[in-house]
Structure formats: C-alpha cells, structure tokens
Design a protein around this motif. Structure first.
Motif, short mmCIF file in Angstrom:
data_model
loop_
_atom_site.label_atom_id
_atom_site.label_comp_id
_atom_site.label_asym_id
_atom_site.label_seq_id
_atom_site.Cartn_x
_atom_site.Cartn_y
_atom_site.Cartn_z
N THR A 64 0.83 -1.21 0.00
CA THR A 64 0.00 0.00 0.00
C THR A 64 0.86 1.26 0.00
O THR A 64 2.06 1.21 0.29
N SER A 65 0.22 2.38 -0.28
CA SER A 65 0.92 3.67 -0.31
C SER A 65 1.32 4.14 1.08
O SER A 65 2.05 5.13 1.22
N LEU A 69 5.98 4.26 -2.16
CA LEU A 69 5.73 5.46 -2.97
C LEU A 69 5.59 5.13 -4.45
O LEU A 69 4.80 5.76 -5.16
N TRP A 92 -1.97 3.33 -9.38
CA TRP A 92 -2.28 4.69 -8.95
C TRP A 92 -3.70 4.81 -8.40
O TRP A 92 -3.92 5.38 -7.32
N LYS A 95 -4.16 1.87 -5.48
CA LYS A 95 -3.17 1.82 -4.40
C LYS A 95 -2.53 3.17 -4.07
O LYS A 95 -1.89 3.30 -3.04
N GLY A 96 -2.64 4.15 -4.96
CA GLY A 96 -1.98 5.44 -4.72
C GLY A 96 -0.48 5.38 -4.88
O GLY A 96 0.27 6.15 -4.27
N ILE A 97 0.00 4.44 -5.73
CA ILE A 97 1.43 4.21 -5.92
C ILE A 97 1.82 4.60 -7.33
O ILE A 97 1.15 4.25 -8.30
#
Length: 295
Positions: A64-65, A69, A92, A95-97
């Motif tokens: 996870t983020s 990063l 993205w 996961k926000g990655i």
C-alpha cells in the motif's frame, strides 16, 4: 505527472518497489519464487508466470501507499492488466502508488572498468507509450566495476544524456550508475561517481530534477549532498546483492536515502505459500524496509 505526484515522490515517507526483472533475470527471480525452469517451456509462459507473481505482490493488502511510494515496472508489466485494469492505472487508482518504466536494453560488455548501457534505440517510442500509460518516470541501469575515471565519466555522461531526453518528454528519470558491491575499489568508485554526478547536476537548467538510484555507500552519509541538491527529487538505494538484513542495516546508516529494493523485497516469498503466509512475509519485509527508509 502532476504537482501532487511530484510532491509524493519528493517528500513522502516510504520506498520504491523494484519489480522490473527483465528477460535475463526473470528465470532467477522465478526460481527464488519456487518455479524452476523445468516448469515452463517458452518465454511467453515465463512472462505469464512472473506477471502472476508481480500481480500477487501488487494486489497484496500489505502492498500500500502507506509504505510504498512507487513501483518500477518491466515494459511487459506496463502493457498487461491487474484485475482487469492496466497495471499503471491499478497502482495509482487502487493503491496510490506511482509507476516507473525500466527503459534500458541491458548492459554492453565491460570496457574501461564499466558496463555502459546498450544503445536505447527505441527510447522515443517507449517514452511516448509511457506518457500515454500515465507513467510517472523511468529507470535505466549501468554498472561500475573498477575505479577508472574515464569509464565512470562515460557512465555518468550516458545516464544524463538519456535523462535529458526523458525530462523533455515530461517524465522523471531515475539514473542508476550502480557500483558492484564486490568491486575491490568500491569506495574510490563511489567518490569518482559522485563527483561526476555533481558536475552534471550543477549544469541542469533551473527547475529540472532527476532521481538517483545508487549502491549503498561504504562511508555512511556519503550521498547527503546529493540528497540535498536542488536538482535531485530523491535518492534511492539498490540492494545490489546484499541480503535484506544487510541492505536494511546499511540503509539505516544513510539518512535521506530510501530503498528501491528488488530481490531483497521478494526474499522469502514462494508460489507454494498460502495467501495468508505470503501476505505476512511480504508485510514483514515491507515494514523492515520502510523503517530503514524513514530513519
């Protein structure tokens, strides 16, 4: 790439997962994962198996983020899907990655104590595709084996020449002049490489920033001035053949550096593990690497 993404990568706590094993290194990666060569008969099968492994890592609740990063992807990974979504979008949106694309074509034979990158003849096409796929940046690797000033200058020159083309395409390049951890004059290689990198950084136009992926140095804190340089977004460290335990120990001695581990991240994961055991092992590795990256 947008301001929010640049801020995440520049200041966010966490590290970068290197999931960019190429055709040459994939058999070793799969063997470590518990899938020997005898279990696949073609390159297509091999890439299907390694994508399944990467998908299992990326979809894990441990990935996870909160701790990660970005992820460095092999080209075929960018072109494939995870749970029905393009890999970059899944990373993205779910996961926000952020994603980085490996763009080099492998290493040339050693000359003057170094192995330059083979010419990246299709770089413009790769950059176009990366932009269309909403990739954040790129990564390319060359290797320094000996403290040969001319060879090291050529390595760094080549990295920055390609890096400028990548910046012009609107992407952030990770420049990786790796130093072999078994080099007899590793410490001297580090000083020569750092001096050559600083010369190029000082010459970059205002506002342009690159990332650096470097071998963990013999002298703790050696790269602090690179971390603080206005033309450097982030300095990340490769595990370079060290065990995860040793890589994490060395990383913690270098404040400002964050990890970009591949083999050290995947260490201990096998296809035979239950999902529970797999997620627990991966989660433990991620936590260990994150702690060293935020020391």
């Amino acid at each position: 790439m947008n301001k929010k993404q640049v801020e995440i990568m520049g200041t966010g706590p966490g590290f970068i997962a290197a999931l960019d094993q190429s055709g040459g290194s994939t058999p070793k990666t799969l063997a470590g994962y518990g899938i020997p060569k005898e279990q696949y008969g073609s390159e297509d099968e091999m890439f299907e198996l390694v994508h399944a492994m990467r998908s299992r890592v990326i979809t894990s609740p441990a990935f996870t983020s909160e701790h990660i990063l970005g992820a460095i992807l092999f080209e075929q990974t960018m072109d494939r899907t995870i749970e029905g979504m393009p890999t970059v979008d899944y990373l993205w949106e779910k996961k926000g990655i952020l994603s980085f694309l490996k763009v080099d074509k492998g290493l040339a034979d050693e000359e003057e104590g170094v192995r330059l990158m083979k010419p990246i003849t299709d770089l413009d096409d790769k950059l176009d595709r990366a932009v269309k796929n909403r990739v954040f940046g790129t990564k390319m690797r060359s290797v320094i084996n000996k403290a040969n000033p001319e060879g090291i200058r050529k390595i760094v020159d080549q990295q920055f020449e390609y890096g400028k083309r990548i910046l012009a395409a609107g992407l952030i390049p990770i420049l990786e002049p790796e130093i072999d951890i078994h080099s007899e004059d590793k410490a001297e290689c580090e000083l020569l490489m750092k001096a050559a990198v600083l010369k190029h950084l000082d010459a970059l136009p205002e506002g342009e920033r690159v990332m650096l992926k470097l071998t963990l140095p013999d002298q703790a804190g050696l790269f602090s001035d690179l971390v603080a340089h206005p033309h450097v977004l982030r300095v990340v460290a490769l595990s370079g053949g060290y065990s995860r335990e040793e890589a994490v120990r060395l990383l913690a001695l270098n404040p400002g550096l964050i990890a970009s581990f591949s083999r050290a991240l995947l260490e201990g994961l096998t296809v035979q593990q239950s999902d529970e055991a797999f997620h627990r092992m991966l989660g433990g590795s991620i936590q260990e690497i994150y702690q060293a990256s935020t020391t």
